[in-house]
Design a protein around this motif. Structure first.
Motif, PDB file in Angstrom:
ATOM      1  N   THR A  73       1.618  -4.064  13.747  1.00 19.68           N
ATOM      2  CA  THR A  73       1.227  -3.134  12.690  1.00 19.68           C
ATOM      3  C   THR A  73       0.123  -3.756  11.841  1.00 19.68           C
ATOM      4  O   THR A  73      -0.902  -3.121  11.570  1.00 19.68           O
ATOM      5  CB  THR A  73       2.443  -2.775  11.810  1.00 19.68           C
ATOM      6  OG1 THR A  73       3.430  -2.138  12.624  1.00 19.68           O
ATOM      7  CG2 THR A  73       2.057  -1.856  10.669  1.00 19.68           C
ATOM      8  N   ARG A  74       0.314  -4.992  11.441  1.00 21.31           N
ATOM      9  CA  ARG A  74      -0.637  -5.677  10.557  1.00 21.31           C
ATOM     10  C   ARG A  74      -1.957  -5.993  11.252  1.00 21.31           C
ATOM     11  O   ARG A  74      -3.033  -5.768  10.713  1.00 21.31           O
ATOM     12  CB  ARG A  74      -0.001  -6.948   9.999  1.00 21.31           C
ATOM     13  CG  ARG A  74      -0.847  -7.718   9.024  1.00 21.31           C
ATOM     14  CD  ARG A  74      -0.118  -8.924   8.412  1.00 21.31           C
ATOM     15  NE  ARG A  74       0.528  -9.791   9.405  1.00 21.31           N
ATOM     16  CZ  ARG A  74       1.828  -9.771   9.717  1.00 21.31           C
ATOM     17  NH1 ARG A  74       2.641  -8.930   9.131  1.00 21.31           N
ATOM     18  NH2 ARG A  74       2.322 -10.597  10.614  1.00 21.31           N
ATOM     19  N   ALA A 108       6.088  -5.677  13.095  1.00 18.82           N
ATOM     20  CA  ALA A 108       5.281  -5.967  11.904  1.00 18.82           C
ATOM     21  C   ALA A 108       3.956  -6.624  12.253  1.00 18.82           C
ATOM     22  O   ALA A 108       2.914  -6.285  11.683  1.00 18.82           O
ATOM     23  CB  ALA A 108       6.077  -6.835  10.933  1.00 18.82           C
ATOM     24  N   THR A 130       1.958   3.817   3.671  1.00 19.00           N
ATOM     25  CA  THR A 130       2.863   2.713   4.001  1.00 19.00           C
ATOM     26  C   THR A 130       3.567   3.095   5.297  1.00 19.00           C
ATOM     27  O   THR A 130       4.177   4.162   5.387  1.00 19.00           O
ATOM     28  CB  THR A 130       3.879   2.471   2.869  1.00 19.00           C
ATOM     29  OG1 THR A 130       3.156   2.147   1.677  1.00 19.00           O
ATOM     30  CG2 THR A 130       4.820   1.330   3.208  1.00 19.00           C
ATOM     31  N   LYS A 182      -3.061  -1.416  11.414  1.00 12.61           N
ATOM     32  CA  LYS A 182      -3.605  -1.294  10.058  1.00 12.61           C
ATOM     33  C   LYS A 182      -5.133  -1.213  10.057  1.00 12.61           C
ATOM     34  O   LYS A 182      -5.696  -0.307   9.435  1.00 12.61           O
ATOM     35  CB  LYS A 182      -3.095  -2.456   9.193  1.00 12.61           C
ATOM     36  CG  LYS A 182      -3.449  -2.319   7.732  1.00 12.61           C
ATOM     37  CD  LYS A 182      -2.773  -3.440   6.931  1.00 12.61           C
ATOM     38  CE  LYS A 182      -3.082  -3.331   5.455  1.00 12.61           C
ATOM     39  NZ  LYS A 182      -2.426  -4.400   4.692  1.00 12.61           N
ATOM     40  N   GLN A 214       4.916   1.543   9.591  1.00  8.46           N
ATOM     41  CA  GLN A 214       5.104   0.501  10.593  1.00  8.46           C
ATOM     42  C   GLN A 214       5.191   1.175  11.957  1.00  8.46           C
ATOM     43  O   GLN A 214       5.889   2.170  12.117  1.00  8.46           O
ATOM     44  CB  GLN A 214       6.359  -0.324  10.358  1.00  8.46           C
ATOM     45  CG  GLN A 214       6.503  -1.457  11.360  1.00  8.46           C
ATOM     46  CD  GLN A 214       7.617  -2.415  10.997  1.00  8.46           C
ATOM     47  OE1 GLN A 214       8.270  -2.286   9.964  1.00  8.46           O
ATOM     48  NE2 GLN A 214       7.841  -3.391  11.848  1.00  8.46           N
ATOM     49  N   GLU A 251       3.792  -2.001   6.262  1.00  8.32           N
ATOM     50  CA  GLU A 251       2.474  -2.374   5.748  1.00  8.32           C
ATOM     51  C   GLU A 251       1.952  -1.260   4.859  1.00  8.32           C
ATOM     52  O   GLU A 251       2.124  -0.080   5.174  1.00  8.32           O
ATOM     53  CB  GLU A 251       1.475  -2.584   6.892  1.00  8.32           C
ATOM     54  CG  GLU A 251       1.699  -3.825   7.679  1.00  8.32           C
ATOM     55  CD  GLU A 251       1.319  -5.092   6.938  1.00  8.32           C
ATOM     56  OE1 GLU A 251       0.366  -5.074   6.146  1.00  8.32           O
ATOM     57  OE2 GLU A 251       1.992  -6.115   7.160  1.00  8.32           O
ATOM     58  N   THR A 252       1.324  -1.637   3.761  1.00 10.00           N
ATOM     59  CA  THR A 252       0.654  -0.669   2.907  1.00 10.00           C
ATOM     60  C   THR A 252      -0.843  -0.849   3.080  1.00 10.00           C
ATOM     61  O   THR A 252      -1.358  -1.964   3.020  1.00 10.00           O
ATOM     62  CB  THR A 252       1.055  -0.847   1.432  1.00 10.00           C
ATOM     63  OG1 THR A 252       2.463  -0.584   1.330  1.00 10.00           O
ATOM     64  CG2 THR A 252       0.295   0.113   0.531  1.00 10.00           C
TER      65      THR A 252
END
Length: 155
Positions: free
Chosen positions: A119-120, A116, A109, A124, A111, A2-3
């Motif tokens: 993370t998102r 994922a 960026t 994040k 993880q 993730e960015t």
């Protein structure tokens, strides 16, 4: 991966904002950063290329290495180690003069090991909040005049 990008305009000169943001000990002015120190100075400047910064946040511990240093416009860093462990591909802060002061763009960026989706959905927004609070601390430190000095409420 993730960015995450956080943007903030700080009403202060670019050189002052750059210096504040590169100086890791300033991050403890945020309630989310418990400890921060320069473990190894960099080449040509304390926070120059090769500098190692250690951060203990309420969400974990990070060992960062400065990989690019172009005052007062940008610096890059890599998270070499962290707990909890995470993958990290990029850390960058850029500084641009704007009419209102200095635009700071902080990008990372990464993880976390839970995958994922975690993370998102979880990591994040938490990291975005911490970055924002660090930039709040920078804004307060750089735009609040000390008492008894020109520009203060006690003139």
């Amino acid at each position: 991966m993730e960015t995450l990008t956080v943007r903030r305009v700080i009403a202060a000169p670019i050189a002052d904002v750059f210096e504040w943001c590169t100086t890791t000990t300033n991050y403890t002015r945020s309630p989310f950063v418990l400890k921060a120190r320069l473990a190894r100075p960099g080449a040509g400047a304390p926070y120059g290329v090769g500098a190692v910064r250690l951060h203990t946040w309420v969400i974990g511990w990070f060992r960062e290495r400065i990989t690019a240093y172009n005052p007062p416009y940008d610096f890059d860093y890599a998270v070499d180690r962290s707990f909890p462990p995470a993958r990290h591909e990029l850390g960058r802060m850029t500084f641009t003069e704007v009419a209102e002061g200095t635009l700071v763009v902080w990008t990372t960026t990464f993880q976390v090991p839970l995958g994922a989706a975690f993370t998102r959905v979880v990591a994040k927004p938490v990291i975005a909040h911490v970055f924002g609070r660090i930039l709040d601390a920078a804004d307060t430190a750089l735009t609040t005049a000390p008492a008894g000095r020109p520009g203060s409420a006690y003139e």
